[in-house]
Design an enzyme around this catalytic site. Structure first.
Site, mmCIF file in Angstrom:
data_model
loop_
_atom_site.group_PDB
_atom_site.id
_atom_site.type_symbol
_atom_site.label_atom_id
_atom_site.label_comp_id
_atom_site.label_asym_id
_atom_site.label_seq_id
_atom_site.Cartn_x
_atom_site.Cartn_y
_atom_site.Cartn_z
ATOM 1 N N PRO A 83 0.826 -1.545 0.079
ATOM 2 C CA PRO A 83 -0.053 0.176 -0.249
ATOM 3 C C PRO A 83 0.686 1.570 0.029
ATOM 4 O O PRO A 83 2.201 1.447 0.570
ATOM 5 C CB PRO A 83 -0.586 -0.602 1.347
ATOM 6 C CG PRO A 83 0.081 -0.965 2.079
ATOM 7 C CD PRO A 83 0.433 -1.847 1.306
ATOM 8 N N GLY A 85 1.267 4.830 1.126
ATOM 9 C CA GLY A 85 0.314 6.073 2.666
ATOM 10 C C GLY A 85 1.623 7.852 1.464
ATOM 11 O O GLY A 85 1.273 7.552 -0.093
ATOM 12 N N PHE A 87 3.419 9.752 1.588
ATOM 13 C CA PHE A 87 5.177 10.066 0.854
ATOM 14 C C PHE A 87 5.898 8.494 0.868
ATOM 15 O O PHE A 87 6.179 8.771 0.783
ATOM 16 C CB PHE A 87 5.353 10.905 0.558
ATOM 17 C CG PHE A 87 5.360 12.497 0.657
ATOM 18 C CD1 PHE A 87 5.513 12.384 -0.700
ATOM 19 C CD2 PHE A 87 4.296 13.013 1.304
ATOM 20 C CE1 PHE A 87 5.319 13.907 -1.328
ATOM 21 C CE2 PHE A 87 5.035 14.214 0.631
ATOM 22 C CZ PHE A 87 4.092 14.665 -1.046
ATOM 23 N N GLY A 88 5.106 7.262 0.787
ATOM 24 C CA GLY A 88 5.716 6.284 0.441
ATOM 25 C C GLY A 88 4.826 4.402 0.546
ATOM 26 O O GLY A 88 3.975 4.559 0.841
ATOM 27 N N LYS A 89 5.925 3.794 0.382
ATOM 28 C CA LYS A 89 5.495 2.709 0.393
ATOM 29 C C LYS A 89 5.165 2.121 1.879
ATOM 30 O O LYS A 89 6.352 2.392 2.465
ATOM 31 C CB LYS A 89 6.365 1.556 -0.324
ATOM 32 C CG LYS A 89 5.888 1.730 -2.083
ATOM 33 C CD LYS A 89 7.024 1.180 -2.743
ATOM 34 C CE LYS A 89 7.238 2.050 -4.407
ATOM 35 N NZ LYS A 89 7.995 2.314 -4.546
ATOM 36 N N VAL A 90 4.327 1.692 1.788
ATOM 37 C CA VAL A 90 4.599 0.242 3.542
ATOM 38 C C VAL A 90 4.804 -1.258 3.005
ATOM 39 O O VAL A 90 3.710 -1.614 2.775
ATOM 40 C CB VAL A 90 2.880 0.833 4.566
ATOM 41 C CG1 VAL A 90 2.659 0.240 5.397
ATOM 42 C CG2 VAL A 90 2.611 2.239 4.109
ATOM 43 N N LYS A 105 7.065 1.486 6.723
ATOM 44 C CA LYS A 105 7.522 2.701 5.613
ATOM 45 C C LYS A 105 8.601 3.484 5.163
ATOM 46 O O LYS A 105 8.930 3.713 6.515
ATOM 47 C CB LYS A 105 6.006 4.324 6.259
ATOM 48 C CG LYS A 105 5.670 5.259 5.183
ATOM 49 C CD LYS A 105 4.224 5.847 5.600
ATOM 50 C CE LYS A 105 5.030 7.198 5.820
ATOM 51 N NZ LYS A 105 3.169 7.671 6.076
ATOM 52 N N ASP A 191 -6.196 14.193 6.921
ATOM 53 C CA ASP A 191 -6.352 12.712 6.151
ATOM 54 C C ASP A 191 -7.508 11.661 6.571
ATOM 55 O O ASP A 191 -7.342 10.814 6.241
ATOM 56 C CB ASP A 191 -5.656 12.914 5.927
ATOM 57 C CG ASP A 191 -5.711 12.254 3.595
ATOM 58 O OD1 ASP A 191 -4.084 11.969 3.627
ATOM 59 O OD2 ASP A 191 -6.187 12.575 3.394
HETATM 60 N N1 499 Z 1 0.576 5.789 4.765
HETATM 61 C C1 499 Z 1 0.526 5.025 6.545
HETATM 62 N N2 499 Z 1 0.865 4.822 7.082
HETATM 63 N N3 499 Z 1 1.267 4.838 8.123
HETATM 64 C C2 499 Z 1 0.352 3.727 7.892
HETATM 65 C C3 499 Z 1 0.688 2.448 8.711
HETATM 66 C C4 499 Z 1 0.811 2.368 9.564
HETATM 67 N N4 499 Z 1 1.014 0.641 10.457
HETATM 68 C C5 499 Z 1 0.099 0.402 9.066
HETATM 69 N N5 499 Z 1 -0.568 -0.724 9.237
HETATM 70 C C6 499 Z 1 -0.818 -1.486 7.611
HETATM 71 C C7 499 Z 1 -1.286 -0.544 6.403
HETATM 72 C C8 499 Z 1 -2.361 -1.327 5.793
HETATM 73 C C9 499 Z 1 -2.737 -0.250 4.450
HETATM 74 N N6 499 Z 1 -2.992 -0.865 3.690
HETATM 75 C C10 499 Z 1 -2.461 -2.263 3.766
HETATM 76 C C11 499 Z 1 -3.085 -3.065 2.596
HETATM 77 C C12 499 Z 1 -2.729 -4.288 2.945
HETATM 78 C C13 499 Z 1 -1.757 -4.461 4.756
HETATM 79 C C14 499 Z 1 -1.618 -3.543 5.262
HETATM 80 C C15 499 Z 1 -1.748 -2.235 5.038
HETATM 81 C C16 499 Z 1 -0.361 0.377 6.944
HETATM 82 C C17 499 Z 1 -0.032 0.926 8.033
HETATM 83 O O1 499 Z 1 0.585 3.509 6.361
#
Ligand code: 499
Length: 333
Positions: A83, A85, A87-90, A105, A191
């Site tokens: 996924p 975010g 400004f970056g990939k997680v 991230k 957001d």
């Molecule tokens: N933009 C951003 N900034 N911090 C996070 C973040 C922190 N802990 C998280 N845990 C899961 C996911 C996540 C988002 N879509 C997903 C789809 C599948 C699995 C996991 C995810 C994203 C995060 O995201």
């Protein structure tokens, strides 16, 4: 002795306090791009000793921590999606020693702002994704955080379609608790939307604090437009100053998205013909027409309170948490 300790350290990763982490991230975001190449290859501050194991000042990918693509239980194609975010990939990360699974991230150093982590480091709440540590590896800032392994509400909607009211109530309560906490510290997330709410087995947490600000006056005068258009409040679009109430309106639009599978406006004003929704949000009454037909009466009145055009008449998170829509009598559940 300290010297032995120093000698045995091969890197600059250390356990530290929130203050140590904030001075580290401020160093990163204030270093000129051309000077970044002279920083040590590995630097960072880890807040959480329980989850991340530093060895001799090092924390290396595939040695001390492994990275995986996310595997979502309900994702039919099961491919490991990464996924994005703001400004970056997680990625999904797992500490080799503690086996703790974390979200990692990656933000390219040139896009990194201290604000990306400042609020998550300084303000802890069970409905705000906890920050475990921040590391710099070859020009990428790696933020290790609490992982929502159920993915985000957006992935759930894309995979499973509109959510049932009891699921919406469960998510809404968690988000309101997080917002009540942030708003009590005059913090505006800016957001709130399905992709920034991630799911665990026992709770939902808010993520992505890249647009977050802390109000110093009664009103925040924005320098730029912050947020995602469909979820923006009329006062934010007007750019004449707004408050934490803008997050409440975005929660209202997020509930419409959870109920119907689409954000407000897009069914009545297709994206193909409307490149921007800012004028619509400004001119039109709040999108009550986009509320699901089968929405319960209590939830409809909840949405009318959350989507009130006048922010001073809009209910704050603390009031909405007491609303009957999200505290249905037992037999309703
Ligand atoms: N933009 C951003 N900034 N911090 C996070 C973040 C922190 N802990 C998280 N845990 C899961 C996911 C996540 C988002 N879509 C997903 C789809 C599948 C699995 C996991 C995810 C994203 C995060 O995201």
């Amino acid at each position: 002795s300290g010297d032995d300790e120093k000698e045995s350290n091969h890197g600059d990763i250390k356990y530290g306090t929130v203050a140590d982490l904030l001075s580290f991230v401020n160093l990163l975001s204030s270093t000129q791009t051309e000077a970044l190449q002279y920083l040590p290859g590995e630097m960072g501050v880890v807040l959480n000793k329980k989850h991340m194991t530093i060895k001799k000042g090092r924390y290396r990918i595939n040695v001390d921590v492994q990275m995986f693509p996310w595997k979502l239980t309900y994702k039919n194609h099961g491919c490991g999606i990464v996924p994005k975010g703001s400004f970056g990939k997680v990625h999904l990360a797992q500490d080799i020693i503690t086996r703790k699974r974390m979200a990692c991230k990656l933000i390219p150093i040139e896009n990194f702002k201290a604000a990306d982590v400042e609020f998550q480091a300084r303000f802890k709440h069970e409905n705000v994704a906890e920050l475990y540590g921040a590391l710099l590896w070859d020009q990428n800032v790696h933020l290790f955080m609490e992982a929502g392994e159920g993915g985000s509400v957006l992935e759930k909607l894309d995979s499973c379609g509109p959510m049932r009211e009891f699921e919406i109530i469960w998510v809404t309560k968690q988000v309101l608790r997080g917002l009540e906490y942030l708003h009590s510290h005059n913090i505006i997330h800016h957001d709130i939307k399905p992709s920034n709410i991630v799911l665990m087995s026992d709770k939902a947490v808010l993520v992505d604090f890249g647009l977050t600000v802390q109000m110093t006056e009664d009103v925040y005068i924005p320098r730029d437009l912050r947020g995602t258009e469909m979820y923006m409040s009329p006062e934010l679009v007007l750019c004449r100053g707004h408050t934490t109430k803008t997050d409440i309106y975005s929660l209202g639009t997020t509930i419409i998205h959870m109920q119907t599978g689409s954000p407000p406006w897009v069914r009545r004003y297709p994206r193909t013909s409307y490149p921007s929704y800012l004028y619509i949000i400004h001119k039109q009454a709040p999108p009550l027409e986009d509320i699901a037909e089968d929405c319960s009466l209590p939830m409809r009145s909840f949405l009318e309170r959350a989507l009130e055009k006048n922010p001073s008449l809009r209910s704050p998170a603390s009031d909405l948490l007491k609303d009957e829509a999200i505290n249905p009598p037992r037999e309703d559940q």
